[in-house]
Design a protein around this motif. Structure first.
Motif, short mmCIF file in Angstrom:
data_model
loop_
_atom_site.label_atom_id
_atom_site.label_comp_id
_atom_site.label_asym_id
_atom_site.label_seq_id
_atom_site.Cartn_x
_atom_site.Cartn_y
_atom_site.Cartn_z
N CYS A 10 18.14 8.76 9.88
CA CYS A 10 16.69 8.94 10.05
C CYS A 10 16.14 10.05 9.16
O CYS A 10 16.82 11.02 8.86
CB CYS A 10 16.37 9.27 11.51
N VAL A 11 14.88 9.87 8.78
CA VAL A 11 14.13 10.85 8.01
C VAL A 11 12.90 11.23 8.83
O VAL A 11 12.25 10.35 9.41
CB VAL A 11 13.70 10.26 6.64
N GLN A 12 12.59 12.53 8.90
CA GLN A 12 11.40 13.00 9.61
C GLN A 12 10.27 13.21 8.61
O GLN A 12 10.46 13.87 7.59
CB GLN A 12 11.69 14.32 10.33
N LEU A 13 9.09 12.65 8.92
CA LEU A 13 7.95 12.77 8.00
C LEU A 13 6.71 13.25 8.75
O LEU A 13 6.52 12.96 9.93
CB LEU A 13 7.63 11.42 7.36
N TYR A 14 5.85 13.98 8.00
CA TYR A 14 4.57 14.39 8.57
C TYR A 14 3.62 13.20 8.62
O TYR A 14 3.79 12.19 7.94
CB TYR A 14 3.96 15.52 7.73
N GLU A 15 2.58 13.37 9.43
CA GLU A 15 1.66 12.28 9.74
C GLU A 15 1.01 11.66 8.49
O GLU A 15 0.88 10.44 8.40
CB GLU A 15 0.56 12.82 10.68
N ASN A 16 0.63 12.51 7.52
CA ASN A 16 -0.06 11.95 6.34
C ASN A 16 0.85 11.04 5.52
O ASN A 16 0.41 10.02 4.97
CB ASN A 16 -0.64 13.07 5.47
N ASP A 17 2.16 11.38 5.47
CA ASP A 17 3.11 10.52 4.74
C ASP A 17 3.34 9.20 5.49
O ASP A 17 3.46 8.14 4.88
CB ASP A 17 4.44 11.24 4.52
N ILE A 18 3.42 9.30 6.82
CA ILE A 18 3.56 8.08 7.64
C ILE A 18 2.37 7.15 7.40
O ILE A 18 2.53 5.93 7.22
CB ILE A 18 3.67 8.45 9.14
N GLU A 19 1.17 7.72 7.39
CA GLU A 19 -0.04 6.91 7.20
C GLU A 19 -0.02 6.20 5.85
O GLU A 19 -0.40 5.02 5.74
CB GLU A 19 -1.28 7.80 7.31
N LYS A 20 0.43 6.90 4.80
CA LYS A 20 0.48 6.28 3.46
C LYS A 20 1.49 5.12 3.44
O LYS A 20 1.21 4.05 2.90
CB LYS A 20 0.87 7.33 2.42
N LEU A 21 2.67 5.36 4.03
CA LEU A 21 3.70 4.31 4.04
C LEU A 21 3.26 3.12 4.90
O LEU A 21 3.50 1.96 4.55
CB LEU A 21 5.02 4.88 4.55
N GLN A 22 2.61 3.41 6.02
CA GLN A 22 2.09 2.32 6.85
C GLN A 22 1.00 1.55 6.12
O GLN A 22 0.96 0.32 6.14
CB GLN A 22 1.52 2.89 8.16
N GLY A 23 0.13 2.30 5.45
CA GLY A 23 -0.96 1.67 4.70
C GLY A 23 -0.44 0.77 3.59
O GLY A 23 -1.09 -0.21 3.21
N ALA A 24 0.74 1.11 3.08
CA ALA A 24 1.35 0.30 2.02
C ALA A 24 2.22 -0.83 2.58
O ALA A 24 2.90 -1.53 1.83
CB ALA A 24 2.19 1.20 1.11
N GLY A 25 2.23 -0.96 3.91
CA GLY A 25 2.99 -2.05 4.54
C GLY A 25 4.48 -1.85 4.48
O GLY A 25 5.25 -2.82 4.48
N MET A 26 4.95 -0.61 4.42
CA MET A 26 6.37 -0.34 4.24
C MET A 26 7.11 -0.01 5.53
O MET A 26 8.33 0.14 5.53
CB MET A 26 6.56 0.82 3.25
N LEU A 27 6.38 0.15 6.65
CA LEU A 27 7.00 0.52 7.92
C LEU A 27 6.69 -0.51 8.99
O LEU A 27 5.65 -1.17 8.95
CB LEU A 27 6.48 1.88 8.39
N ARG A 28 7.58 -0.61 9.97
CA ARG A 28 7.27 -1.37 11.19
C ARG A 28 7.67 -0.53 12.39
O ARG A 28 8.62 0.26 12.33
CB ARG A 28 8.00 -2.71 11.21
#
Length: 712
Positions: free
Chosen positions: A658-676
């Protein structure tokens, strides 16, 4: 009528039997800080609510019906009044957790102490035929010796609570398992001291202080000698390479034997250091004597590790190695599961390794708790580091802090391995030019994105990247590769974040460190010429700043203080410079050294244990977890969790991927469709579905363009 506390098929345990068993155990636990009568009192009355007829019907019929059996004992405490009334917290919370005090408007339904006072419960008076309420004859502490009687009393309540809940658990466990508990306490400190002395016997013959080993032995010998002192507060200020791990263990075991103390507890900020130190201790003292207790340890996967799993519940081992988070969050917890271990912290030698890493946001409550452990719970404390923080002004009791290292300044001069050089402000291009001239160099920058950017520009043969954008198992692989290249004399340029500053046994020719806290910069320099094989004048730790400003969460004040000292020409590597840095840092932090106002929750004999526990979180919950399943084992683990449910053991194993990320990075990855989202049951836990975004070279690439999902 016979009154039952527990039933196991055909076997029964009466309330009287359980009460006396719990009282004996709780009294014995509290005797470690000379308050056996308080522990015994709580053990005797904690379950008198089970004498109600509804509870007896519930237990005999194996019913799931809820019957309050905790409030009864608390009411007895309130009726007796005086100091007894404070034990109401312990009895009322022996299952649900230490409550808040509440206020006079609380009704009987409120989960507070005031609510319990008003709660209507079933008749439990039958207890008077079997249970004799014991008298308490001692006082909790000497009020003349505490600057804050309220805080001292709150800690005392918490300690008695620990004695009670551990005794209750153990007596119940002993009955339910019919004596077959598999608990193993380990050997006593006398036996462990002999093992250590046998291990270092040859070292102690070396008295040549012109050699590294001779200096290490001098420090070790001094620690054995000072271990004969009475309990108190000590510090071990040892430069990198001075052998503080074994020296601190020597002091601790000698001190424990001299003062009839029960155990040694190592409190360490990083799991990487814990794993290294615990391995050293196991080799010397034996596996069965060392409990390693932190999130990454899994004692549940094997039956032969069962004794360690049980010991992790209450720290009943002679040597415990744990984290700052585990240690302090337990001491400010209110739940029985976390508080069970607290009485085993009493009458212990507590080593704070890398003491400069004590949590700044909670420094005042942590210091207050450390003082209580020394003053009222017969423990000793050792602040162990190469960069000693200026903590003396924060201790509210004026207790001497005794230095264990002989001739500290001289030792630092002898162990000097590196020359600090401030190269001022540089551009990224200029920094890269300098690194390209190096053969074996470490470059540490303040942010993950900067580390990735520099690596992307430089990547090639012998160039590596390391940061928390890589999952732990991946990071260990890279470190092993880097270590091998360095040992073989091959080219190795490592671009990293601060995670290599402690616990990573690396030896580079040069270190480049972006301006940060003084302790971080000194730790970074410790990765240069670590073995002392090169001339100090040819081994440089270059300190630099970038032209543009950047946001470094939680580190900005440390950077600003270092910048101020640098502008004044202060030698940050000197003992005086280190002291000035911490004095300035703590001065500017001011009231924010108790960021959540934890100490304010214990005032005017109204104590808010639940609120304090909820607020005292050393790791703020402002990050989310991304599971990287590019390895076969990770894929199997994820599928297993999805089919079998998300257990603690499963999540612990998953942490290696696992990798821990701050909220703004999560939002970018989610916005790019890279996370579920992996499960609706677990908040902030995602799976990376675009596996191309994670590479062996760099980990998870954080350079994601906003709106990229629209184009995919």
């Amino acid at each position: 009528m016979e009154f039952f506390a527990h039933i196991d098929r055909e076997r029964i345990q009466s309330i009287k039997e359980h009460s006396y068993g719990t009282a004996d155990k709780a009294g014995n636990f509290a005797s470690s800080f000379r308050k056996a009568d308080w522990g015994y009192f709580c053990g005797m009355i904690h379950d008198i609510g089970k004498y109600s007829l509804p509870f007896q019907e519930k237990i005999k019929n194996n019913s799931n019906k809820k019957v309050d059996h905790s409030t009864a004992g608390a009411k007895v405490c309130f009726e007796k009044g005086g100091m007894y009334s404070f034990m109401g917290y312990c009895i009322a919370g022996h299952h649900s957790g230490l409550p808040d005090y509440g206020n006079s408007s609380d009704t009987g339904n409120a989960p507070t102490l005031e609510g319990r006072k008003k709660k209507q419960i079933e008749d439990y008076s039958a207890y008077k035929n079997e249970i004799q309420i014991p008298e308490i004859k001692t006082i909790p502490f000497d009020p003349r010796k505490t600057p804050d009687p309220d805080f001292s009393l709150s800690v005392f309540i918490r300690m008695i609570y620990s004695c009670l809940v551990d005794a209750d658990f153990l007596d119940t466990e002993n009955f339910m398992k019919n004596g077959g508990t598999q608990r193993e306490a380990g050997e006593n400190p006398e036996a462990l001291l002999k093992k250590l002395k046998d291990h270092v016997a040859g070292w102690l013959l070396n008295k040549d202080i012109d050699t590294v080993n001779g200096r290490r032995t001098e420090i070790l010998r001094n620690c054995f000698e000072y271990g004969q002192m009475e309990r108190g507060i000590f510090q071990l200020t040892v430069p990198t390479g001075g052998g503080k791990t074994i020296a601190s263990l020597a002091f601790a075991l000698q001190h424990a034997v001299k003062n009839h103390m029960d155990r040694v507890i190592y409190v360490i900020p990083y799991t990487s250091i814990i794993e290294q130190n615990a391995e050293v201790f196991r080799e010397i003292l034996g596996d069965q004597n060392v409990l390693e207790n932190h999130y990454n340890v899994d004692y549940e996967s094997s039956e032969e590790l069962k004794p360690m799993q049980l010991a992790a519940e209450n720290w009943d081992k002679p040597v415990v190695v744990t984290t700052n988070v585990q240690f302090f969050e337990s001491l400010f917890a209110n739940k029985s599961s976390k508080c069970r271990k607290l009485h085993n912290i009493a009458n212990s030698v507590i080593i704070f390794d890398e003491a400069q890493m004590l949590p700044t946001d909670y420094l005042k409550p942590c210091i207050a708790m450390m003082e209580e452990l020394v003053t009222n719970f017969r423990s000793s404390i050792v602040l162990c580091t190469a960069t000693q923080p200026a903590l003396t002004p924060l201790f509210r009791r004026k207790m001497p802090i005794i230095e264990l290292c002989p001739r500290v300044e001289e030792q630092f001069q002898f162990f000097e391995r590196v020359t600090f050089k401030n190269i001022g402000t540089v551009s990224e291009e200029e920094l890269i030019e300098k690194l390209e001239q190096e053969y074996q160099a470490l470059c540490i920058v303040n942010t993950k994105k900067r580390a990735q950017k520099i690596y992307q520009t430089m990547k090639g043969e012998g160039v590596f990247h390391l940061s928390t954008t890589m999952y732990p198992k991946h990071r260990r692989r890279v470190l092993e590769k880097v270590r091998t290249l360095l040992e073989n004399g091959d080219k190795c340029i490592l671009i990293s974040t601060s995670l290599v500053e402690a616990g990573a046994d690396l030896d580079f020719h040069s270190v480049y460190r972006q301006l940060s806290g003084v302790d971080s910069m000194i730790q970074a320099a410790g990765r240069c010429n670590r073995e002392g094989k090169r001339d100090v004048k040819e081994s440089f730790a270059y300190i630099f700043q970038f032209e543009e400003k950047e946001n470094v969460p939680g580190q900005q004040l440390q950077i600003d203080v270092s910048k101020m000292l640098a502008s004044e020409g202060v030698d940050i590597s000197s003992l005086c410079g280190i002291e000035r840095y911490f004095e300035a840092l703590y001065h500017f932090r001011g009231e924010s050294l108790d960021k959540k106002k934890i100490l304010e929750e214990f005032k005017n004999k109204r104590y808010n244990f639940t609120t304090a526990a909820q607020n005292f979180k050393l790791i703020e919950e402002n990050t989310s977890t991304v599971f990287i399943n590019i390895e076969e084992e990770a894929e199997e683990l994820l599928r297993q969790m999805e089919y079998q449910g998300y257990t603690k053991a499963g999540m612990r194993k998953a942490g290696q991927y696992c990798v821990q990320l701050y909220e703004n990075d999560i939002e970018k990855l989610q916005g790019a469709g890279m996370l579920r989202t992996v499960s609706e049951d677990i908040e902030d836990f995602f799976e990376l579905i675009n596996k191309k975004q994670y590479t062996e070279e760099m980990g998870l690439d954080l350079n994601v363009e906003v709106g990229i999902a629209v184009l995919m």
